[in-house]
Each structure stands twice: as C-alpha cells, then as structure tokens.
Design a protein around this motif. Sequence first.
Motif, mmCIF file in Angstrom:
data_model
loop_
_atom_site.group_PDB
_atom_site.id
_atom_site.type_symbol
_atom_site.label_atom_id
_atom_site.label_comp_id
_atom_site.label_asym_id
_atom_site.label_seq_id
_atom_site.Cartn_x
_atom_site.Cartn_y
_atom_site.Cartn_z
ATOM 1 N N ALA A 1 14.559 13.873 8.052
ATOM 2 C CA ALA A 1 14.894 14.700 6.912
ATOM 3 C C ALA A 1 14.495 14.015 5.765
ATOM 4 N N ALA A 2 15.806 13.339 5.848
ATOM 5 C CA ALA A 2 16.403 12.946 4.045
ATOM 6 C C ALA A 2 15.146 11.553 4.245
ATOM 7 N N GLN A 3 14.763 10.685 5.339
ATOM 8 C CA GLN A 3 13.636 9.669 5.182
ATOM 9 C C GLN A 3 12.525 11.052 4.839
ATOM 10 N N ARG A 4 12.281 11.942 5.061
ATOM 11 C CA ARG A 4 11.166 11.747 4.752
ATOM 12 C C ARG A 4 10.585 12.595 3.844
ATOM 13 N N ALA A 5 11.606 13.148 3.045
ATOM 14 C CA ALA A 5 11.972 14.069 1.669
ATOM 15 C C ALA A 5 12.008 13.126 0.684
ATOM 16 N N LEU A 6 12.510 10.950 1.087
ATOM 17 C CA LEU A 6 12.609 10.367 0.073
ATOM 18 C C LEU A 6 11.774 9.701 0.158
ATOM 19 N N ALA A 7 10.941 9.304 0.895
ATOM 20 C CA ALA A 7 8.969 9.309 1.130
ATOM 21 C C ALA A 7 8.272 9.858 0.287
ATOM 22 N N GLN A 8 8.372 11.401 0.279
ATOM 23 C CA GLN A 8 7.352 12.415 -0.395
ATOM 24 C C GLN A 8 7.388 12.236 -1.705
ATOM 25 N N GLU A 9 8.909 11.969 -1.992
ATOM 26 C CA GLU A 9 9.385 12.066 -3.531
ATOM 27 C C GLU A 9 8.955 11.263 -4.231
ATOM 28 N N LEU A 10 9.165 9.957 -3.342
ATOM 29 C CA LEU A 10 9.071 8.319 -4.459
ATOM 30 C C LEU A 10 7.472 8.143 -4.010
ATOM 31 N N THR A 11 7.083 8.428 -3.085
ATOM 32 C CA THR A 11 5.506 7.583 -3.201
ATOM 33 C C THR A 11 4.680 9.170 -4.256
ATOM 34 N N GLU B 1 0.729 12.136 -6.273
ATOM 35 C CA GLU B 1 0.576 13.470 -4.994
ATOM 36 C C GLU B 1 -0.509 12.653 -3.828
ATOM 37 N N ALA B 2 -1.328 12.636 -4.678
ATOM 38 C CA ALA B 2 -2.416 12.394 -3.946
ATOM 39 C C ALA B 2 -2.627 11.497 -2.697
ATOM 40 N N GLU B 3 -2.316 10.343 -3.131
ATOM 41 C CA GLU B 3 -1.882 9.213 -2.273
ATOM 42 C C GLU B 3 -0.522 9.348 -1.479
ATOM 43 N N GLN B 4 0.409 10.056 -1.965
ATOM 44 C CA GLN B 4 1.489 10.482 -1.588
ATOM 45 C C GLN B 4 1.040 11.041 -0.187
ATOM 46 N N ARG B 5 0.186 12.270 -0.151
ATOM 47 C CA ARG B 5 -0.708 13.325 1.002
ATOM 48 C C ARG B 5 -1.192 12.043 1.850
ATOM 49 N N ALA B 6 -1.916 11.350 1.109
ATOM 50 C CA ALA B 6 -2.615 10.334 1.785
ATOM 51 C C ALA B 6 -1.312 9.784 3.210
ATOM 52 N N ALA B 7 -1.002 9.053 2.261
ATOM 53 C CA ALA B 7 0.117 8.472 2.881
ATOM 54 C C ALA B 7 0.745 9.297 4.082
ATOM 55 N N GLU B 8 0.837 10.800 3.910
ATOM 56 C CA GLU B 8 1.520 10.709 5.187
ATOM 57 C C GLU B 8 1.107 11.146 5.846
ATOM 58 N N SER B 9 -0.067 11.559 6.318
ATOM 59 C CA SER B 9 -1.352 12.100 7.168
ATOM 60 C C SER B 9 -1.651 10.691 7.626
ATOM 61 N N ALA B 10 -1.456 9.819 7.514
ATOM 62 C CA ALA B 10 -2.422 8.290 8.357
ATOM 63 C C ALA B 10 -0.937 8.473 8.787
ATOM 64 N N GLY B 11 0.193 8.446 8.112
ATOM 65 C CA GLY B 11 1.468 8.605 9.509
ATOM 66 C C GLY B 11 1.571 9.459 10.567
ATOM 67 N N SER C 1 0.433 -1.294 -0.689
ATOM 68 C CA SER C 1 0.188 0.020 0.023
ATOM 69 C C SER C 1 0.891 1.619 -0.241
ATOM 70 N N PRO C 2 0.422 2.191 -0.241
ATOM 71 C CA PRO C 2 0.784 3.202 -0.649
ATOM 72 C C PRO C 2 1.766 3.730 0.735
ATOM 73 N N TYR C 3 0.433 4.247 2.272
ATOM 74 C CA TYR C 3 1.141 4.305 3.312
ATOM 75 C C TYR C 3 1.929 3.060 3.428
ATOM 76 N N ALA C 4 2.587 1.795 3.162
ATOM 77 C CA ALA C 4 3.191 0.796 3.549
ATOM 78 C C ALA C 4 4.475 1.342 3.078
ATOM 79 N N PHE C 5 4.627 1.748 1.634
ATOM 80 C CA PHE C 5 5.833 2.302 0.953
ATOM 81 C C PHE C 5 6.410 3.450 1.231
ATOM 82 N N PHE C 6 5.019 4.215 1.897
ATOM 83 C CA PHE C 6 5.849 5.701 3.232
ATOM 84 C C PHE C 6 6.716 4.989 3.675
ATOM 85 N N GLN C 7 5.982 4.312 4.396
ATOM 86 C CA GLN C 7 6.758 3.740 5.843
ATOM 87 C C GLN C 7 8.225 3.584 5.791
ATOM 88 N N PHE C 8 8.623 2.495 4.703
ATOM 89 C CA PHE C 8 9.059 2.163 4.021
ATOM 90 C C PHE C 8 10.071 2.640 4.633
#
Length: 434
Positions: free
Chosen positions: A300-310, A316-326, A254-261
């Motif tokens: 900061a780097a982990q978050r930047a990676l998570a944002q950019e790659l998700t 973009e929409a899934e990225q925001r949802a995944a990040e907000s969920a976190g 899931s995009p959430y798990a992807f972001f968390q990775f």
Amino acid sequence: MRKDARVTNSTILDELLWRELIAQSTDLGALQAAADAGPMTLYCGFDPTAPSLHLGNLAQILTVRRFQQAGHRPLALVGGATGLIGDPKMTGERQLNPREIVEDWVRRIRGQLESFYDFSGTHAAVMVNNYDWTEGVSVLEFLRDIGKHFSVNRMLDREAVAARLAKEGISYTEFSYQLLQSFDYLQLFRQFGCTLQTGGSDQWGNITAGVDLIRRVESASVHALTTPLLTKSDGTKFGKTESGTIWLDPGLTSPYAFFQFWLNADDSDVPTLLRTFSFSARPRIEELFSATVERPHERAAQRALAQELTALVHGEAEQRAAESAGFALFGQGDLAALSADALTAALLEAPNGVVDPGEIVDGVLPAVEDLLVRCGLASSRGQARRTVSEGGASLNNERVPNEGHSPMVGDLLHGEWLVLRRGKRTVGGIRVEK
RNA sequence: GGCAGGUUGCCCGAGCGGCCAAUGGGAGCGGGCUGUAAACCCGUCGGUGAAAGCCUCCGAAGGUUCGAAUCCUUCACCUGCCA
C-alpha cells in the motif's frame, strides 16, 4: 504558536524534524525564532550538470516546497554560473561542459523547477540564475571583495577537496567553486533578504561558507539547513536502479518507469521514502508504515508513493496512464482480454519497438531474440539469447521455450502488438506497423 | 632529481611466453522462493554466430617470437623508498 501548519511558520521545523529531514543546521533555536517571526526567504540551488533533475534533487525541491507551504518564500536558483565551473567531487576533476550545453540544461532545469513551486500569491517563488550576477563581476573585484574573506586553510578542510589533494589533485577552477556559491548566498541576501539556504548534507561546507561570508560582509546572521544524504537501507545510493538514474524528465525516465520505481521500492525503504517525499499528513503516513509491516504484500505504501509522486512530477493524467499500464501488463494473465486501446496505451508507456510488415515472411515474424533487442529489453543479441536460454523471456505472458523461436502473425494481439517480458518485471512491446 | 613497484574486463583483483576471452569476489542479469519486495539458493556474465569459428580485449605505441596480458624499448599516469 498557532496550530494551522499552513499558516504557522515555526511548525515547519517540527515537521522536518519528525520527517528526519534535518541532518545539520546552524542554531536551530535561532532558525525557529526567525521562522516564527514571519515569512522567511530561502533558497536551494541546482547546478545544470545534466539535462534533467533527478530524484536526489527532488528530495531537495520538496523540502523547499514544504517551507513554501508553511508560508515562506522560496528562490528557485539555477546555477548557470556554477554549472560552468563544477563543484569538486571526490572522484576526480570534472570535465567542463560547453557553454551551449550548459545553457540548454539551464533552460530545461528551470522548466522543471517551475512546476514544483508556486510562483503566484503572497509568498510567490522567484526564479533566479546565478549567471546573471556573476557574469559582470570582474576578476579583481571578485578577488578583493569576496576572495579576501576566504581562508584557504579552511577551504582545504572540506572533504572533497582534501580527498582530491590526497590523490590526483584539483584545479584552481574547482577549488574556487565554494566562493561562487557563497557569493550567491550573499547576493540573494542583499537582493531578496534571503536568510536560509538548504541543500543536501554534502553541501554543508559550501552553505556555511556563505553564512560566514554574509557575517563578515554584512554583519548579519543567516541560517543553514541540510537534509540527510538519501541512501537505501542496504547502504547503496538511492534513486538509481539497474537501468540507471531516475530522472524527472519523462523523455529520460518514462512516467511508467517512474511509477514502477516507487512501486518496487523495498519495504525497508518505505519509512524513509514516505517521510522524504510524501506530502501526506502524519497520521496517513503512519498508517502506511503499519500497513507495510502488517500486510507487506499489499504494498500500500509503495503504491501510495507511486501515485502521489508520479502525479506530482508528471501530472494526474500521466499517473493514471502509468498505473493502468502496470495493471494491464502485470494483471492476471489474459492479455487478449485487454481492449486494443488499453493495450496500446500500456505498451506505449513501456519500452517498445517496431516491426515492418515487410519483415514478416509467410506469417512468421523475426525471432524473439531480435525483438528483445529491438524494444530495448536486451542490449545485445548475446544477452537476448542468454535471457531466452535461461528461461527468462516470455511472449504474451507465455514463456519462450527455446532459442530461435519466432512469433507468428496469429500471435499478434489485436493484429498489431506483441508483449515481451524479460524476467518478472521488465516489459516491452513490439508493434507491427500497418 | 635518484631507486623500486604498479597500470588487467562495470568495480576490486589473480595471471607472469602457448591449455587465456583471461581464476576469484562484488555489482549486474536470469531462475527458484515470494508480494512486480528484501534475504537466501542456483545459474549466467566481451561482440557475432544454431554451432564450429571469427572479431575485439589485459595503460599507449613499437619490437622479439611459430606464438605475448605475460619478454624487450619508448611514452603517459599512479604508488612506495631515498634526496
């Protein structure tokens, strides 16, 4: 040499060099000259060995994408033919997948590749499938025109082949794989003027075999470039977690798990990850390196990676949802303060399960152990019980005190949700169907 | 082709008739520390069950025995030595 990376062809190699993305290559000077001379056509192939591409493949895809952004033309190759044969691996003979399965995987992978390359414009990418030029070739034709140029002696030198010969052996089918891949390169050279093949360093032998074939058959000199095998700083294989491979397909990861990775990446892996996966410019990446050293807790780097790659992989929409969920699930505790919409959105991103109202007796829900299994946080009741008895389970951010604990209707957030957590960072949701 | 040895839980690897769901290490999982890191320390680690227990398990199939991962037979695969 022009300065603008978007326009100047040769800077692509400098870019790859500082990113440490070149493991092996044919004559770099010659490659540089070719890149300088104008747009090149290059390819990197992906075999349908699974229903989805994964992070290891993504690293390859992004390398090609860098070439395209530098003004070169990529061919996106899906191995509809090679996927039916199987590249020899060290551990043993592959089981052949049924044709319908491979065809299905080809479709899926093709769809994934389409989102990473630009298929319009002056150096538009082209989608190709090696099945198209392989299916019609007769055995005799292939053996005479292609096979004759291969020395078995050299093929035996290949690491995976040697390992297999020393152990359980290798089928003729897999042994032939290299010829097919070489044939691909030859075809693409003839059809598109493709003069560069990239891949992981494990593909070096296959790629150079193609380079040799083209030299013999066409008397032309073409190039090969491989990227280092991605490993974590502790030497273990990259892109796998406890829960398995990180896939690009949102249905598998899931995009959430992807972001968390990405968010959970080790500090020590940050430099490699940024260099390999981020498209940020060098100053920004170096800024993130030092941020990790100086203020590691901010990640900061982990978050930047998570944002950019998700965002890149899922949008973009899934990225925001995944990040907000976190943010919601790992925020400062008060889950009850979350709006129903925010909570629902967050938990739908995480693994979740359902309780039927009929299962609620006198306001008491099934025990936490059941719920842990139901939302996928535990693989068996035994494991769930262990988790609870070890104090590793929490319900709505409150540690579950003892085994057999059952939530009450009053525990439901917004009347329908329970937030379950196993350990510190594995969160799941239980929803009571209305 | 002949002789000898091996095949154990996710992986490696002990066990060699009952006390064996099976020592130990690694991985995994949980706790502690911390940053939703790493390292480290502690715990845990077949299924079911509140528990007692029950079920499944030591390459496959049979057999001996009150009782087998452990003994016997056959089969499959692997490894050494000899040809």
